[in-house]
Design an enzyme around this catalytic site. Structure first.
Site, PDB file in Angstrom:
ATOM      1  N   CYS A 151       0.812  -1.229   0.000  1.00  0.00           N
ATOM      2  CA  CYS A 151       0.000   0.000   0.000  1.00  0.00           C
ATOM      3  C   CYS A 151       0.840   1.271   0.000  1.00  0.00           C
ATOM      4  O   CYS A 151       0.306   2.361  -0.157  1.00  0.00           O
ATOM      5  CB  CYS A 151      -0.905   0.010   1.220  1.00  0.00           C
ATOM      6  SG  CYS A 151       0.059  -0.061   2.740  1.00  0.00           S
ATOM      7  N   CYS A 203      -0.792  -5.406   6.617  1.00  0.00           N
ATOM      8  CA  CYS A 203      -0.509  -4.226   7.446  1.00  0.00           C
ATOM      9  C   CYS A 203       0.347  -4.603   8.660  1.00  0.00           C
ATOM     10  O   CYS A 203       1.117  -3.771   9.155  1.00  0.00           O
ATOM     11  CB  CYS A 203      -1.800  -3.581   7.924  1.00  0.00           C
ATOM     12  SG  CYS A 203      -2.975  -3.319   6.597  1.00  0.00           S
TER      13      CYS A 203
HETATM   14 FE1  FES Z   1      -1.218   0.345   4.409  1.00  0.00          FE
HETATM   15 FE2  FES Z   1      -2.633  -0.933   6.196  1.00  0.00          FE
HETATM   16  S1  FES Z   1      -3.282  -0.298   4.260  1.00  0.00           S
HETATM   17  S2  FES Z   1      -0.562  -0.365   6.310  1.00  0.00           S
END
Ligand code: FES
Length: 252
Positions: A38, A107
């Site tokens: 992400c 994450c």
């Molecule tokens: Fe990036 Fe959770 S979506 S750390």
């Protein structure tokens, strides 16, 4: 667990995160990692005394799950030995939080990886300072020129204006010093025993940008001069050659 359901513990750590912030000091090491999935970021700071993590903080540009996992991992690692903390996995963190939604498991990598990176930096720092001590012990003349060109800290950078300055590689701080001093003098040389290919890319960029000359694979053998430093004798480790450089100041 459904892909969108968060446990009570996750929600609690998200709403009231523990150990948020940063730490400073000689005994602090930091690990910074990015999440390739992400693009979010995490920093974990550890203060280590006698091999025990006595304090720990985190800072993140991440989602709620990243905040909850970082909060939990700081709770798990605090008070543990380096070896124990190193064994904490992202699975352990997720378990302690009573699970994470499967699409959020990535994450939890951030916190676990940042802790590992902080521990790695802590270890490298230890090796580094031992290595530094040995390096300094080997330089002939350090004691003699203590108040005559040898600096360990710079109270007034202006006194080095236009001087021929040699800076010994001692990591990030020495790189920043070199860049700063380059604004005061065009003759700043950064000396590192590392090969160019092994030298930290970020440091290299900073030094290039500041137009600091870097001498790779070089070590200082001796400081020379009458009352003050006038030259230094260096060893080119690659060519196995010894030569001299003019210098007014050496920053250790
Ligand atoms: Fe990036 Fe959770 S979506 S750390």
């Amino acid at each position: 667990m459904k892909s969108t359901t968060y446990s009570e513990k996750v929600l609690d750590h998200f709403r009231n995160p523990r150990n948020v912030g940063t730490l400073e000091g000689e005994d602090v090491s930091m690990g910074r990692v990015g999440n390739p999935v992400c693009g979010d970021l995490m920093e974990i700071y550890i203060r280590v005394k006698d091999n025990i993590i006595t304090d720990i903080k985190f800072k993140t540009f991440g989602c709620g799950s990243a905040i909850a996992t970082a909060s939990m991992i700081t709770e798990l690692a605090k008070g543990k030995s380096i070896e124990e903390a190193e064994k904490i996995t992202r699975g352990d963190v997720a378990d302690e939080l009573d699970g994470l939604p499967p699409i959020k498991m990535h994450c939890s990598n951030l916190a676990a990886d940042a802790l590992k990176a902080a521990i790695k930096n802590y270890r490298e720092k230890g090796h580094q300072s031992e290595k530094e001590k040995r390096t300094l012990q080997k330089i002939i003349g350090i004691e003699r020129f203590q108040d005559a060109g040898v600096y360990t800290k710079i109270n007034d950078p202006q006194q080095l204006k236009d001087k021929r300055i040699i800076i010994l590689d001692k990591g990030e701080e020495s790189v920043s010093r070199a860049c700063l001093l380059r604004e005061l003098s065009p003759r700043v040389v950064f000396i590192t025993p590392n090969k160019e290919s092994l030298f930290n890319e970020e440091f290299k960029q900073k030094l290039h940008k500041a137009r600091v000359k870097i001498l790779y694979e070089t070590e200082i053998l001796e400081l020379l001069g009458r009352k003050k430093i006038e030259k230094i004798k260096v060893h080119d480790l690659n060519e196995d050659e010894v030569y001299e450089l003019f210098a007014d100041a050496i920053i250790l």
